[in-house]
Design a protein around this motif. Structure first.
Motif, PDB file in Angstrom:
ATOM      1  N   SER A  75      11.434  -4.179   0.699  1.00  9.50           N
ATOM      2  CA  SER A  75      11.390  -5.203  -0.341  1.00  9.50           C
ATOM      3  C   SER A  75      11.230  -6.586   0.272  1.00  9.50           C
ATOM      4  O   SER A  75      10.647  -7.483  -0.339  1.00  9.50           O
ATOM      5  CB  SER A  75      12.669  -5.169  -1.186  1.00  9.50           C
ATOM      6  N   ASP A  76      11.750  -6.755   1.499  1.00  7.86           N
ATOM      7  CA  ASP A  76      11.718  -8.037   2.200  1.00  7.86           C
ATOM      8  C   ASP A  76      11.400  -7.770   3.661  1.00  7.86           C
ATOM      9  O   ASP A  76      11.807  -6.742   4.224  1.00  7.86           O
ATOM     10  CB  ASP A  76      13.062  -8.751   2.089  1.00  7.86           C
TER      11      ASP A  76
ATOM     12  N   LEU B  45       7.581 -11.269   3.454  1.00  3.33           N
ATOM     13  CA  LEU B  45       7.674 -10.451   2.241  1.00  3.33           C
ATOM     14  C   LEU B  45       9.011 -10.742   1.575  1.00  3.33           C
ATOM     15  O   LEU B  45      10.054 -10.692   2.233  1.00  3.33           O
ATOM     16  CB  LEU B  45       7.575  -8.967   2.621  1.00  3.33           C
TER      17      LEU B  45
ATOM     18  N   HIS C 129      11.179  -9.848  -2.111  1.00  2.00           N
ATOM     19  CA  HIS C 129      11.271  -9.152  -3.396  1.00  2.00           C
ATOM     20  C   HIS C 129      10.017  -8.331  -3.695  1.00  2.00           C
ATOM     21  O   HIS C 129       9.540  -8.280  -4.828  1.00  2.00           O
ATOM     22  CB  HIS C 129      11.530 -10.156  -4.517  1.00  2.00           C
ATOM     23  N   GLY C 130       9.492  -7.693  -2.648  1.00  2.00           N
ATOM     24  CA  GLY C 130       8.355  -6.810  -2.807  1.00  2.00           C
ATOM     25  C   GLY C 130       7.003  -7.485  -2.847  1.00  2.00           C
ATOM     26  O   GLY C 130       5.983  -6.810  -2.994  1.00  2.00           O
ATOM     27  N   ARG C 131       6.962  -8.812  -2.679  1.00  2.00           N
ATOM     28  CA  ARG C 131       5.702  -9.535  -2.739  1.00  2.00           C
ATOM     29  C   ARG C 131       5.457 -10.311  -1.447  1.00  2.00           C
ATOM     30  O   ARG C 131       6.339 -11.046  -1.002  1.00  2.00           O
ATOM     31  CB  ARG C 131       5.699 -10.504  -3.917  1.00  2.00           C
TER      32      ARG C 131
ATOM     33  N   THR D 216       2.730 -16.285  -0.293  1.00  2.00           N
ATOM     34  CA  THR D 216       1.402 -16.870  -0.417  1.00  2.00           C
ATOM     35  C   THR D 216       1.054 -17.604   0.871  1.00  2.00           C
ATOM     36  O   THR D 216       1.926 -18.128   1.566  1.00  2.00           O
ATOM     37  CB  THR D 216       1.342 -17.853  -1.589  1.00  2.00           C
TER      38      THR D 216
ATOM     39  N   ARG E  57       5.525  -3.443   3.176  1.00  2.00           N
ATOM     40  CA  ARG E  57       5.652  -3.089   1.764  1.00  2.00           C
ATOM     41  C   ARG E  57       5.287  -1.623   1.547  1.00  2.00           C
ATOM     42  O   ARG E  57       5.952  -0.914   0.778  1.00  2.00           O
ATOM     43  CB  ARG E  57       4.779  -3.993   0.906  1.00  2.00           C
TER      44      ARG E  57
END
Length: 412
Positions: free
Chosen positions: A365-366, A306, A308-310, A313, A360
């Motif tokens: 965030s990470d 994870l 920056h909050g994402r 992939t 998350r």
């Protein structure tokens, strides 16, 4: 134990149930609260909280143990738990007790077995870089030489989770930068206290390595861990900056504090054969951060899930397992350290994608994945207790010795 399932539910793990406090490893997990209830948090030390809860994963219910750490609290810090040598292992409880830790979890993936290389002992050394109390212990092995699940696209064995001297957590990449200056050449140093060296390279081993054999360092290739050991090797021992001995193959035994051992394979071995006893050789090495440039007080290997909050992939959303993960929020000031339970009722665990989604949902965030399966373990220390307590059920039925871990420690 892992379980395969169909795709489509990646990252949709849901926090569902809170369990009662006071449960120790070996006790039944009871006292579930209704779904959606706010998990209770128990303060176990200044700036440190602990709680348990269930997670509804696609393969079944997982049970989580979570530590929260406020790095803004001057009475607590986070550091590397390790047994004193890179090539050594101990249980998380032993590492935590030796360090006087408030709590801790297991750390990096490691060289656990060497069935591919008969007669070559496993080193027990971790895959990635390691920094303890600001001191560099080791660098990362080549990507093809790592143990553990497949890395997500774009990640590398050099990736780390760490805490800087500014007391902020971050994800970064630490690369080895070093040289070997001889009377005839200036060589690039491509290994430091690691169980596998790149092909055609020279690596250094110091007292931090321990006494385990260095033979594994010349086995495998940059792309295939199980490839045969190199037959073109050389080892040089330096003391006081001069060559004192040489050998045709890597050795073993403790390395004195004033001594550095250089190991070469293929082209690296040829370059070391140019040296003679008495030659002056200067070895330098450091780990260079790709990120902020803030020096690290602590860093450990694994892989990010994870940023920056994402979620990254390409995260695995088909293999469920017991896992350990660490994350942060609040600009790196608030840590979240999560270990899944390995009890039979919960052993299906989570996929890596579900793990990222869980972190998350907890506000991270990470997040950064550490070793899992039989290595996953969390310990905490009750106030005034002389020893830590294992809070989760190790999936193998007992604590597994590991090379390092993340320790929550009293400051000072």
């Amino acid at each position: 134990m892992t379980r395969r399932r169909g795709r489509g539910a990646a990252g949709r793990a849901v926090l569902t149930v809170v369990t009662a406090w006071g449960l120790l490893a070996g006790a039944a997990l009871t006292g579930a609260a209704p779904a959606g209830a706010a998990p209770a948090i128990r303060r176990i030390a200044p700036g440190v909280g602990y709680r348990q809860f269930d997670i509804a994963g696609a393969a079944g219910t997982a049970h989580a143990h979570l530590l929260t750490v406020d790095l803004g609290n001057p009475r607590v810090r986070v550091g590397l738990l390790h047994p004193g040598a890179v090539g050594a292992r101990a249980t998380v409880s032993r590492l935590a007790d030796a360090a006087g830790a408030i709590a801790g979890v297991n750390g990096d993936f490691f060289d656990i077995t060497e069935t591919q290389h008969p007669g070559v002992p496993a080193t027990g050394a971790p895959v990635g870089p390691a920094v303890a109390d600001g001191r560099v212990l080791k660098a990362a092995v080549p990507r093809g030489q790592r143990f553990g699940p497949a890395l997500p696209p774009g990640t590398d064995t050099r990736d780390v989770f760490g805490v800087g001297t500014d007391r902020r957590a971050r994800l970064d990449r630490l690369s080895l930068s070093g040289t070997v200056k001889t009377p005839k050449a200036r060589l690039r140093l491509r290994g430091l206290n690691q169980y596998a060296l790149p092909q055609n390279s020279v690596g250094a081993f110091t007292a931090a390595w321990g006494d385990v054999s260095r033979e594994r360092a010349v086995c495998g290739t940059d792309t295939e861990r199980a490839a045969p050991c190199s037959t073109d090797t050389y080892e040089v021992r330096l003391r006081g900056g001069r060559v004192v001995s040489a050998a045709g193959s890597p050795g073993s035994g403790a390395i004195p504090a004033d001594t550095t051992v250089l190991v070469g394979r293929e082209e690296g071995a040829r370059q070391l054969r140019e040296l003679a006893v008495g030659d002056r050789v200067t070895v330098t090495h450091t780990l260079v951060a790709a990120g902020s440039g803030v020096p690290y007080a602590f860093a450990i290997g694994g892989f990010p899930v994870l940023r920056h909050g994402r979620p990254l992939t390409g995260l695995d959303d088909g293999t469920s397992a017991v896992r350990t993960v660490v994350g942060f929020k609040g600009g790196g000031e608030q840590l979240l350290i999560l270990a899944l339970d390995g009890a039979a009722a919960y052993r299906t665990g989570l996929t890596v994608a579900e793990e990222a989604g869980t972190m998350r949902s907890l506000g991270a965030s990470d997040a950064f994945n550490l070793d899992g399966g039989g290595s996953t373990e969390m310990v905490t220390r009750d106030a005034g207790a002389g020893a830590v307590t294992v809070r989760n059920h190790p999936s193998g039925g007992a604590e597994r010795p590991v090379p390092n871990g993340v320790g929550v420690l009293p400051a000072g």
